[in-house]
Design a protein around this motif. Structure first.
Motif, PDB file in Angstrom:
ATOM      1  N   TYR A  35      56.329  22.191 -10.683  1.00 32.41           N
ATOM      2  CA  TYR A  35      55.351  21.160 -10.360  1.00 32.41           C
ATOM      3  C   TYR A  35      54.106  21.356 -11.218  1.00 32.41           C
ATOM      4  CZ  TYR A  35      57.974  20.119  -6.074  1.00 32.41           C
ATOM      5  OH  TYR A  35      58.951  19.755  -5.169  1.00 32.41           O
ATOM      6  N   GLN A  37      50.000  20.679 -11.059  1.00 30.62           N
ATOM      7  CA  GLN A  37      48.915  20.339 -10.147  1.00 30.62           C
ATOM      8  C   GLN A  37      47.609  20.232 -10.933  1.00 30.62           C
ATOM      9  OE1 GLN A  37      47.965  23.118  -6.950  1.00 30.62           O
ATOM     10  NE2 GLN A  37      47.158  21.453  -5.685  1.00 30.62           N
ATOM     11  N   GLY A  40      42.109  19.214  -8.176  1.00 32.77           N
ATOM     12  CA  GLY A  40      41.739  18.297  -7.098  1.00 32.77           C
ATOM     13  C   GLY A  40      42.834  17.347  -6.653  1.00 32.77           C
ATOM     14  N   GLN A  41      44.058  17.570  -7.119  1.00 38.75           N
ATOM     15  CA  GLN A  41      45.166  16.682  -6.754  1.00 38.75           C
ATOM     16  C   GLN A  41      46.329  17.465  -6.159  1.00 38.75           C
ATOM     17  OE1 GLN A  41      46.314  14.023  -9.911  1.00 38.75           O
ATOM     18  NE2 GLN A  41      44.205  13.778 -10.620  1.00 38.75           N
ATOM     19  N   GLY A  42      47.265  16.732  -5.584  1.00 45.10           N
ATOM     20  CA  GLY A  42      48.472  17.359  -5.066  1.00 45.10           C
ATOM     21  C   GLY A  42      49.452  17.647  -6.187  1.00 45.10           C
ATOM     22  N   PRO A  43      50.351  18.586  -5.970  1.00 43.65           N
ATOM     23  CA  PRO A  43      51.367  18.900  -6.995  1.00 43.65           C
ATOM     24  C   PRO A  43      52.259  17.695  -7.284  1.00 43.65           C
ATOM     25  CG  PRO A  43      51.251  20.638  -5.337  1.00 43.65           C
ATOM     26  CD  PRO A  43      50.452  19.488  -4.807  1.00 43.65           C
ATOM     27  N   PHE A  45      56.003  16.662  -9.056  1.00 46.53           N
ATOM     28  CA  PHE A  45      57.303  17.222  -9.412  1.00 46.53           C
ATOM     29  C   PHE A  45      57.618  16.976 -10.884  1.00 46.53           C
ATOM     30  CE2 PHE A  45      61.562  18.564  -8.544  1.00 46.53           C
ATOM     31  CZ  PHE A  45      62.408  17.716  -9.232  1.00 46.53           C
ATOM     32  N   LEU A  88      47.379  23.521 -13.183  1.00 46.34           N
ATOM     33  CA  LEU A  88      48.065  24.667 -12.582  1.00 46.34           C
ATOM     34  C   LEU A  88      49.549  24.318 -12.521  1.00 46.34           C
ATOM     35  CD1 LEU A  88      47.690  27.443 -11.080  1.00 46.34           C
ATOM     36  CD2 LEU A  88      47.635  26.110  -8.958  1.00 46.34           C
ATOM     37  N   LEU A  90      53.108  25.168 -11.105  1.00 47.75           N
ATOM     38  CA  LEU A  90      53.670  25.857  -9.955  1.00 47.75           C
ATOM     39  C   LEU A  90      55.185  25.875 -10.015  1.00 47.75           C
ATOM     40  CD1 LEU A  90      51.389  24.089  -7.342  1.00 47.75           C
ATOM     41  CD2 LEU A  90      51.312  26.520  -7.854  1.00 47.75           C
ATOM     42  N   TYR A 103      59.390  27.222  -1.484  1.00 44.87           N
ATOM     43  CA  TYR A 103      58.364  28.246  -1.416  1.00 44.87           C
ATOM     44  C   TYR A 103      57.737  28.392  -2.799  1.00 44.87           C
ATOM     45  CZ  TYR A 103      60.602  29.200   3.028  1.00 44.87           C
ATOM     46  OH  TYR A 103      61.116  29.073   4.291  1.00 44.87           O
ATOM     47  N   PHE A 104      56.419  28.309  -2.832  1.00 43.40           N
ATOM     48  CA  PHE A 104      55.710  28.274  -4.105  1.00 43.40           C
ATOM     49  C   PHE A 104      55.213  29.640  -4.545  1.00 43.40           C
ATOM     50  CE2 PHE A 104      55.201  23.841  -5.313  1.00 43.40           C
ATOM     51  CZ  PHE A 104      55.607  23.185  -4.170  1.00 43.40           C
ATOM     52  N   GLY A 105      55.158  29.802  -5.858  1.00 46.23           N
ATOM     53  CA  GLY A 105      54.511  30.959  -6.449  1.00 46.23           C
ATOM     54  C   GLY A 105      53.025  30.708  -6.613  1.00 46.23           C
ATOM     55  N   PRO A 106      52.304  31.694  -7.177  1.00 43.92           N
ATOM     56  CA  PRO A 106      50.848  31.573  -7.320  1.00 43.92           C
ATOM     57  C   PRO A 106      50.414  30.622  -8.432  1.00 43.92           C
ATOM     58  CG  PRO A 106      51.611  33.617  -8.266  1.00 43.92           C
ATOM     59  CD  PRO A 106      52.800  32.998  -7.605  1.00 43.92           C
TER      60      PRO A 106
ATOM     61  N   LYS B  42      45.267  29.946  -5.640  1.00 47.16           N
ATOM     62  CA  LYS B  42      46.581  30.377  -5.132  1.00 47.16           C
ATOM     63  C   LYS B  42      47.556  29.210  -5.122  1.00 47.16           C
ATOM     64  CE  LYS B  42      44.910  34.451  -3.988  1.00 47.16           C
ATOM     65  NZ  LYS B  42      45.289  35.669  -4.745  1.00 47.16           N
ATOM     66  N   GLY B  43      48.834  29.539  -4.986  1.00 43.74           N
ATOM     67  CA  GLY B  43      49.824  28.483  -4.834  1.00 43.74           C
ATOM     68  C   GLY B  43      49.881  28.003  -3.394  1.00 43.74           C
ATOM     69  N   PRO B  44      50.434  26.827  -3.144  1.00 44.34           N
ATOM     70  CA  PRO B  44      50.566  26.310  -1.772  1.00 44.34           C
ATOM     71  C   PRO B  44      51.507  27.193  -0.958  1.00 44.34           C
ATOM     72  CG  PRO B  44      50.950  24.587  -3.416  1.00 44.34           C
ATOM     73  CD  PRO B  44      50.951  25.885  -4.141  1.00 44.34           C
ATOM     74  N   PHE B  89      47.901  20.173   2.252  1.00 45.02           N
ATOM     75  CA  PHE B  89      48.689  19.099   1.656  1.00 45.02           C
ATOM     76  C   PHE B  89      49.861  18.748   2.572  1.00 45.02           C
ATOM     77  CE2 PHE B  89      46.870  18.744  -2.520  1.00 45.02           C
ATOM     78  CZ  PHE B  89      46.350  19.994  -2.793  1.00 45.02           C
ATOM     79  N   LEU B 100      59.765  17.187  -3.760  1.00 44.46           N
ATOM     80  CA  LEU B 100      58.792  16.915  -2.722  1.00 44.46           C
ATOM     81  C   LEU B 100      57.721  16.000  -3.308  1.00 44.46           C
ATOM     82  CD1 LEU B 100      58.289  20.444  -1.092  1.00 44.46           C
ATOM     83  CD2 LEU B 100      59.551  18.495  -0.160  1.00 44.46           C
ATOM     84  N   PHE B 102      53.919  14.857  -2.720  1.00 42.09           N
ATOM     85  CA  PHE B 102      52.757  15.388  -2.027  1.00 42.09           C
ATOM     86  C   PHE B 102      51.682  14.330  -1.824  1.00 42.09           C
ATOM     87  CE2 PHE B 102      53.110  20.019  -1.679  1.00 42.09           C
ATOM     88  CZ  PHE B 102      54.256  20.247  -2.417  1.00 42.09           C
ATOM     89  N   GLY B 103      50.932  14.493  -0.724  1.00 35.87           N
ATOM     90  CA  GLY B 103      49.715  13.730  -0.544  1.00 35.87           C
ATOM     91  C   GLY B 103      48.611  14.294  -1.424  1.00 35.87           C
ATOM     92  N   GLY B 104      47.445  13.643  -1.385  1.00 31.77           N
ATOM     93  CA  GLY B 104      46.355  14.020  -2.264  1.00 31.77           C
ATOM     94  C   GLY B 104      45.563  15.240  -1.813  1.00 31.77           C
TER      95      GLY B 104
END
Lengths: 113, 112
Positions: A35, A37, A40-43, A45, A88, A90, A103-106, B42-44, B89, B100, B102-104
């Motif tokens: 993903y 990111q 300020g936004q969501g990830p 795909f 970022l 992910l 499950y996400f990494g850092p 960090k990651g989610p 999120f 997936l 995602f929302g904002g």
């Protein structure tokens, strides 16, 4: 039990360069998703790999490519970097047959100058 | 069709309050609704998730409420603590799918 690991942590590149990011999934997980990111936004795909093949792809150009190795680890490659690729990145892993539970990494913070 | 809309963008509550974050979706093929918590740098982290066969799921202080007919779901955090201050999120996925959506995000601040 180690979680999802990613390397490097941070990376600075210039426009036009190429970058490779790496991901190791959680133990027992065979599916890896990537993903992007933006700040300020969501990830969003990018794509998912399973059995060393790209299974699904999001709305990203061909400059974004990937690979999965027999040990389930994965790489994300981005060619001809643009300023807008700064984000970022992910990696997420999932168990066999339960690909929506991820499950996400850092993450790897990529800055393109 | 693939969009997930999340509100509010930011939220400030006092310690002990119950912040509520809402999400709405359009694609009726979605059948998996997770919530992720993300701290800066960090990651989610997967917090809690629900599938549409139930209307509510509770894990510790976190509760998901799901309204299939309205195509909405929400996260409630009971007895919120300053350590809960993070970005949350919502997301939606398909059991037979791979991505997936995602929302904002909602930036939550819990004041001591």
């Amino acid at each position: 039990d180690a979680g999802v690991t990613q390397s490097p942590t941070h990376l600075i590149k210039t426009r036009g360069q190429q970058v490779t990011l790496r991901c190791s999934p959680k133990s027992g997980h065979d599916t890896v998703s990537w993903y992007q990111q933006a700040l300020g936004q969501g990830p969003q795909f990018i794509f998912q790999y399973y059995e060393e093949e790209e299974r699904q792809r999001g709305n990203f150009p061909d400059r974004f490519s990937g690979h999965q190795f027999p040990n389930y680890s994965s790489e994300l490659n981005v060619n001809a970097l643009l300023l807008g690729d700064s984000a970022l990145y992910l990696c997420a892993s999932s168990l066999p047959g339960i690909t929506d539970t991820q499950y996400f990494g850092p993450g790897t913070r990529l800055t393109v100058l | 069709q693939q969009q997930v809309k999340q509100s509010p963008q930011s939220l400030i509550v006092q310690k002990g309050g119950i912040p509520i974050i809402n999400c709405a979706y359009e694609n009726t093929a979605f059948d998996y609704f997770p919530w992720y918590q993300q701290f800066p740098g960090k990651g989610p982290a997967l917090l809690i998730a629900i599938r549409p066969d139930v209307s509510e799921k509770k894990e510790g202080r976190f509760t998901i409420s799901f309204n299939k007919s309205a195509k909405q779901f929400s996260l409630h955090i009971m007895d919120s603590q300053p350590g809960d201050s993070a970005t949350y999120f919502c997301a939606a996925g398909q059991n037979a799918g791979n991505m997936l959506t995602f929302g904002g995000g909602t930036r939550l601040m819990v004041k001591p």
